[in-house]
Design an enzyme around this catalytic site. Structure first.
Site, PDB file in Angstrom:
ATOM      1  N   TYR A   1       0.906  -1.154   0.074  1.00  0.00           N
ATOM      2  CA  TYR A   1      -0.057  -0.114  -0.011  1.00  0.00           C
ATOM      3  C   TYR A   1       0.822   1.283  -0.028  1.00  0.00           C
ATOM      4  O   TYR A   1       0.482   2.252  -0.683  1.00  0.00           O
ATOM      5  CB  TYR A   1      -0.946  -0.036   1.057  1.00  0.00           C
ATOM      6  CG  TYR A   1      -1.712   1.478   1.596  1.00  0.00           C
ATOM      7  CD1 TYR A   1      -2.900   1.693   0.776  1.00  0.00           C
ATOM      8  CD2 TYR A   1      -1.336   2.297   2.479  1.00  0.00           C
ATOM      9  CE1 TYR A   1      -3.543   2.893   0.795  1.00  0.00           C
ATOM     10  CE2 TYR A   1      -2.007   3.293   2.733  1.00  0.00           C
ATOM     11  CZ  TYR A   1      -2.983   3.532   1.983  1.00  0.00           C
ATOM     12  OH  TYR A   1      -3.669   4.900   2.175  1.00  0.00           O
ATOM     13  N   MET A   2       1.913   1.401   0.772  1.00  0.00           N
ATOM     14  CA  MET A   2       2.861   2.463   0.874  1.00  0.00           C
ATOM     15  C   MET A   2       3.428   2.637  -0.440  1.00  0.00           C
ATOM     16  O   MET A   2       3.808   3.667  -0.742  1.00  0.00           O
ATOM     17  CB  MET A   2       3.842   2.420   2.119  1.00  0.00           C
ATOM     18  CG  MET A   2       2.974   2.388   3.407  1.00  0.00           C
ATOM     19  SD  MET A   2       2.174   3.921   3.717  1.00  0.00           S
ATOM     20  CE  MET A   2       1.263   3.569   5.314  1.00  0.00           C
TER      21      MET A   2
END
Length: 209
Positions: A125-126
């Site tokens: 996600y990051m």
């Protein structure tokens, strides 16, 4: 000054839309289904059906800013992270550019600067957030990128910080994020800026300049 809210049905998105309505800030809530649309219609809010994985162009008609607060969510896999948080954000940037929008306000994440330092399950996600932020910064669209810390459901305090050192922690309430976004939307002079956002002691006006 109508702003298209991408991800309006999310927890931050709904709170932002309620604040914007209360402040008489024109907006259009973009949602994926008629079931999601019902919440906005019940409150007299303008909404449009569109999908980050499908037809999207029409949602921008009559809007001059876009707020991206969409997310694939914790119950999905890396495939949706790529399609929503990365490719969806990039599609929105392309449309903002082609339609000449005045700003793209992106809700990113505090750890997006260094995805490998995030908890292992959050690294995809990051990484998607970092790539989407970098794409936006190089797309030629005026932007503001807001990077909240770990999100909580605490009530709004109206007080924020812009660094972990200042805040003393890495958390921020979704309500404070929504309030900060309302301030950003109403401050068109802020362009090509990035801000971390955490719970703190300053008002958005004092912290985000």
């Amino acid at each position: 000054m109508t702003i298209l809210v991408v991800g309006a049905n999310g927890q931050i998105g709904r709170q932002f839309c309620q604040l914007a309505q209360d402040a008489a800030v024109p907006f259009r809530a973009m949602v994926r289904s008629t079931e999601q649309q019902a919440w906005f219609r019940e409150r007299g809010m303008d909404s449009v059906l569109a999908d980050l994985e499908g037809d999207l162009d029409h949602a921008f008609d009559g809007c001059d800013q876009v707020l991206f607060t969409a997310g694939s969510g914790p119950r999905t896999g890396p495939d949706k992270t790529l399609l929503i948080d990365l490719h969806g954000a990039m599609r929105v940037a392309d449309l903002a550019k082609s339609k000449g929008l005045s700003r793209y306000i992106m809700v990113s994440a505090l750890r997006a600067d260094d995805p490998l330092r995030a908890p292992e399950k959050l690294r995809p996600y990051m990484a998607a957030k970092k790539a989407a932020d970098d794409y936006l910064k190089n797309r030629g669209v005026p932007y503001v990128i807001l990077k909240p810390g770990r999100l909580t459901d605490d009530p709004a305090t109206g007080r924020v910080a812009t660094s972990v050192k200042e805040a003393g922690d890495n958390v921020v309430s979704r309500a404070n994020v929504a309030a900060a976004l309302l301030y950003l939307v109403r401050t068109p002079s802020l362009v090509n800026r990035e801000f971390a956002l955490l719970d703190g002691t300053r008002t958005p006006e004092e912290a985000l300049f």
